[in-house]
Design an enzyme around this catalytic site. Structure first.
Site, PDB file in Angstrom:
ATOM      1  N   ASN A 189      -3.759   2.864   3.260  1.00 42.70           N
ATOM      2  CA  ASN A 189      -2.588   2.187   3.352  1.00 42.70           C
ATOM      3  C   ASN A 189      -2.795   0.783   3.796  1.00 42.70           C
ATOM      4  O   ASN A 189      -2.069   0.022   4.514  1.00 42.70           O
ATOM      5  CB  ASN A 189      -1.695   2.778   4.389  1.00 42.70           C
ATOM      6  CG  ASN A 189      -1.240   4.306   4.138  1.00 42.70           C
ATOM      7  OD1 ASN A 189      -0.882   4.549   2.821  1.00 42.70           O
ATOM      8  ND2 ASN A 189      -1.461   5.240   5.055  1.00 42.70           N
ATOM      9  N   ARG A 190      -3.999   0.176   3.411  1.00 43.99           N
ATOM     10  CA  ARG A 190      -4.525  -0.956   3.550  1.00 43.99           C
ATOM     11  C   ARG A 190      -4.797  -1.331   5.139  1.00 43.99           C
ATOM     12  O   ARG A 190      -5.104  -2.483   5.741  1.00 43.99           O
ATOM     13  CB  ARG A 190      -3.646  -2.077   3.251  1.00 43.99           C
ATOM     14  CG  ARG A 190      -3.327  -1.989   1.688  1.00 43.99           C
ATOM     15  CD  ARG A 190      -4.854  -2.784   0.906  1.00 43.99           C
ATOM     16  NE  ARG A 190      -4.657  -2.937  -0.407  1.00 43.99           N
ATOM     17  CZ  ARG A 190      -4.777  -2.001  -1.324  1.00 43.99           C
ATOM     18  NH1 ARG A 190      -5.128  -0.735  -0.969  1.00 43.99           N
ATOM     19  NH2 ARG A 190      -4.835  -2.461  -2.536  1.00 43.99           N
ATOM     20  N   LEU A 191      -4.859  -0.096   5.888  1.00 40.53           N
ATOM     21  CA  LEU A 191      -5.421  -0.304   7.486  1.00 40.53           C
ATOM     22  C   LEU A 191      -6.851  -0.268   7.485  1.00 40.53           C
ATOM     23  O   LEU A 191      -7.347   0.785   7.903  1.00 40.53           O
ATOM     24  CB  LEU A 191      -4.772   1.033   8.014  1.00 40.53           C
ATOM     25  CG  LEU A 191      -3.229   0.828   8.009  1.00 40.53           C
ATOM     26  CD1 LEU A 191      -2.438   2.069   8.978  1.00 40.53           C
ATOM     27  CD2 LEU A 191      -2.521  -0.496   8.575  1.00 40.53           C
TER      28      LEU A 191
END
Length: 213
Positions: A189-191
């Protein structure tokens, strides 16, 4: 397909604070070995960024040849554009883009010239054709045609056909004294996970900060 539609998920795992060693060189060593074991193309390739007198940044790909707690080493023609820029401004940035294993390493620091003994030791270990190429190429200068470069190479190959190739006076290397190292690990999640090691003073103490992705 639109460029804005090109994306992928990062699912290979994360990087947590308890995974971090006290010295960043240890984590870099681990990641580099894993990049090599993953059969990445040119795992030692790094982007080297320098800045000219007007503040214009320049980047190019160079191969890392050695690293330890004292710094990261690469070799080059001392008449090249990057060498000229480092002569005026020794600040430098290195970047390792290990996309296939969803990792990046970014280094900032200052570049110091290697001793002649260090340069000679590495130069003598290179294949003879690479030694000759160092003589043939006046790096970053303008060429009228590729044939001129190839002709010079063949001329020197004949000249040095017998015996050793001497070290060119215009060829050398640099050791990048590290100020900071950032480790980037892709996350879902692009984290993404990012940890920045910043050297405290001139010793081997480092502060560590987690950065937002």
């Amino acid at each position: 397909m639109e460029l804005s539609d090109i994306r992928r998920d990062y699912t290979r795992g994360g990087l947590r604070r308890h995974d971090l060693p006290e010295q960043p060189e240890a984590l870099f060593d681990k990641w580099l070995k894993q990049a090599i074991e993953a059969n990445l193309t040119d795992p030692t390739a790094m982007t080297v960024a320098t800045v000219d007198a007007s503040g214009q940044p320049y980047q190019r790909i160079v191969l890392l040849k050695h690293f330890d707690k004292d710094g990261f080493v690469f070799y080059t023609n001392l008449g090249s554009r990057k060498a000229g820029q480092l002569e005026a401004n020794s600040k430098i940035s290195l970047h390792f883009p290990w996309h296939a294993i969803e990792r990046q390493v970014h280094i900032t620091g200052t570049a110091e010239k290697l001793s002649k003994l260090e340069v000679m030791k590495y130069f003598s270990s290179r294949p003879k054709e690479s030694q000759i190429a160092a003589w043939a190429s006046k790096q970053s200068s303008r060429l009228s045609a590729r044939q001129a470069l190839e002709g010079k190479f063949m001329e020197l190959k004949q000249k040095f056909a017998q015996g050793e190739v001497p070290l060119p006076t215009f060829w050398g290397g640099y050791r990048v004294k590290v100020s900071s190292i950032e480790f980037w690990q892709g996350g879902e999640n692009r984290l993404h996970d990012r940890f920045l090691f910043t050297r405290e003073g001139e010793g081997e103490l480092w502060s560590v900060d987690r950065l937002a992705p």
